[in-house]
Design an enzyme around this catalytic site. Structure first.
Site, mmCIF file in Angstrom:
data_model
loop_
_atom_site.group_PDB
_atom_site.id
_atom_site.type_symbol
_atom_site.label_atom_id
_atom_site.label_comp_id
_atom_site.label_asym_id
_atom_site.label_seq_id
_atom_site.Cartn_x
_atom_site.Cartn_y
_atom_site.Cartn_z
ATOM 1 N N PRO A 2 0.834 -1.211 0.000
ATOM 2 C CG PRO A 2 -0.837 -1.592 1.576
ATOM 3 C CD PRO A 2 0.483 -2.121 1.087
ATOM 4 C CD GLU A 3 2.665 2.725 -4.569
ATOM 5 O OE1 GLU A 3 2.626 3.883 -5.056
ATOM 6 O OE2 GLU A 3 2.891 1.712 -5.251
ATOM 7 C CG HIS A 114 -3.596 -14.864 6.408
ATOM 8 N ND1 HIS A 114 -2.652 -15.837 6.689
ATOM 9 C CD2 HIS A 114 -4.072 -15.155 5.161
ATOM 10 C CE1 HIS A 114 -2.546 -16.663 5.662
ATOM 11 N NE2 HIS A 114 -3.391 -16.276 4.724
ATOM 12 N NE ARG A 133 4.914 -12.614 1.468
ATOM 13 C CZ ARG A 133 5.509 -12.056 0.413
ATOM 14 N NH1 ARG A 133 4.784 -11.515 -0.560
ATOM 15 N NH2 ARG A 133 6.817 -12.009 0.328
ATOM 16 N NE ARG A 178 19.761 11.213 -4.209
ATOM 17 C CZ ARG A 178 19.779 12.189 -3.320
ATOM 18 N NH1 ARG A 178 19.695 13.451 -3.728
ATOM 19 N NH2 ARG A 178 19.892 11.922 -2.032
#
Length: 304
Positions: A2-3, A114, A133, A178
Site C-alpha cells: 500500500p502506498e 491471517h 505475509r 544523482r
C-alpha cells in the site's frame, strides 16, 4: 505494498469509524506483529484508551490516544504528528507493509486465518489487523515519548508530496547530483514520503519521462512537469480509493478503483491509452516498471 493513496484511504475510513469509542480490550494472535512493547503490555496499555484522531506520515498510520477519564483533546492540527511528544494516552502506530489490512468488523464475523491483532471497541465492533505475509507492524508509543523515538523509520522520511514542502525547487535540488534512474530516486522515502511503485510509474508517464533516465539529466521543464503530475496522480488515486492489485482493501473491505484506469501500471504489452504503442515492462532496481516507449522516449532517442 500500500502506498500513500491506499494508506490515506484507510486513514479517512478509520476517522469515520473508530473515533471517540473506548478500546475495551485487545487480543494479539501473532506476537511478532507488535513491534513495541511486548504483546502483553500492548494489550494492557491500549485497554480503556480512546482514539482521538488518525494521522498519516508517509505510509505510516498514527492514532493519537486519549487516556481513560480524560476529556477529548486532540493536541495538534499539523499533518506531521512526529513533531509532537504530547498525548496523554500515547500513540498507536501501524505500518501495513506488503499485505496488511485494517478492517472494521462486527465481533460475530468469522476470523480470517491471517488475523494478527484484534482491538475490541464498544458496540460489539472490532478493528482487526489482517496480514498474510506478516511483514506489517504495530507500535504503542508511551505518553511523553516522541513518536519517532519508538517508530524509528519515521526519522528517515522526506517531505509529503501533497505538502507545501514539496516543490520543483526541492526535487531539482535532490536530483541534481544523482546518477541513479529517476524511477529509483522517486521510490526513495528519504526524498519523498509515501510515493511507491504504482504512482511513480503513472507520474513518469504523464510527465513524458522514461523511468531509466538518470536523475541528474532531467531538465527544469521535466522536473516541473514531474512535480505537477506526482501531485495530480496521488490526488486522483485518493479520490478513487487507491489501487487494489492483490490485497489492498479499505476499512470496510472494499477494493480501490484507480487500477481500472491506470495509464501504464500493470499494463505491460497492452496498447498505450494515448498512442497505442505496447506498454513496456522492465525490472528496475528489482521493481516491475511500466512505461510507453513512444510517449516516454529516452534522452538519446530521436523520438519527440
Amino acid at each position: 505494498m500500500p502506498e500513500l493513496p491506499e494508506v490515506e484511504t484507510v486513514r479517512k475510513g478509520l476517522n469515520q469509524m473508530t473515533l471517540n469509542q473506548p478500546i475495551v480490550g485487545a487480543d494479539v494472535l501473532l506476537d511478532s506483529a507488535i513491534a513495541h512493547p511486548t504483546a502483553v503490555e500492548f494489550i494492557a496499555q491500549l485497554t480503556n484508551t480512546t482514539i482521538n484522531h488518525w494521522y498519516r506520515r508517509g505510509k505510516y498510520l498514527l492514532a493519537q490516544l486519549q487516556a481513560p477519564s480524560q476529556p477529548s483533546n486532540p493536541i495538534f492540527t499539523s499533518k506531521d504528528p512526529i513533531e509532537t511528544t504530547t498525548s496523554d494516552g500515547g500513540w498507536l502506530g501501524v505500518h501495513l507493509r506488503m499485505t496488511g489490512q485494517l478492517l472494521w468488523l462486527t465481533s460475530d464475523q468469522p476470523l480470517h486465518k491471517h488475523t494478527r491483532v484484534r482491538l475490541f471497541l464498544q458496540g460489539e465492533r472490532e478493528l482487526r489487523f489482517v496480514d498474510q505475509r506478516t511483514f506489517g507492524k504495530i507500535w504503542w508509543v508511551p505518553p511523553g515519548m516522541a513518536v519517532m523515538d519508538v517508530i524509528s523509520g519515521l526519522r528517515e522520511l522526506g517531505p509529503e508530496p501533497l505538502s507545501d514542502e514539496f516543490s520543483p525547487e526541492y526535487l531539482a535540488n535532490k536530483l541534481r547530483l544523482r546518477q541513479r534512474p529517476i524511477k529509483t530516486a522517486l521510490l526513495d522515502q528519504a526524498i519523498l514520503a509515501g510515493l511507491g511503485n504504482i504512482y511513480a510509474d503513472e507520474a513518469l508517464f504523464l510527465a513524458g519521462i522514461q523511468p531509466t533516465t538518470p536523475s541528474r539529466r532531467l531538465s527544469e521543464d521535466q522536473v516541473n512537469r514531474l512535480c505537477t503530475h506526482i501531485v495530480e496522480v496521488l490526488q486522483e488515486a485518493i479520490a478513487s480509493g487507491g489501487t487494489t492489485i492483490r490485497n489492498f482493501l479499505n476499512v470496510q473491505g472494499v477494493n480501490g478503483n484507480y487500477g481500472s484506469h491506470a495509464w501504464v501500471y500493470q499494463r505491460g504489452g497492452k496498447p498505450c491509452r494515448v498512442c497505442q504503442t505496447p506498454i513496456a515492462k522492465i525490472k528496475l532496481s528489482g521493481r516491475g516498471t511500466h512505461f510507453c516507449p513512444r510517449c516516454q522516449p529516452s534522452l538519446d532517442s530521436d523520438l519527440s
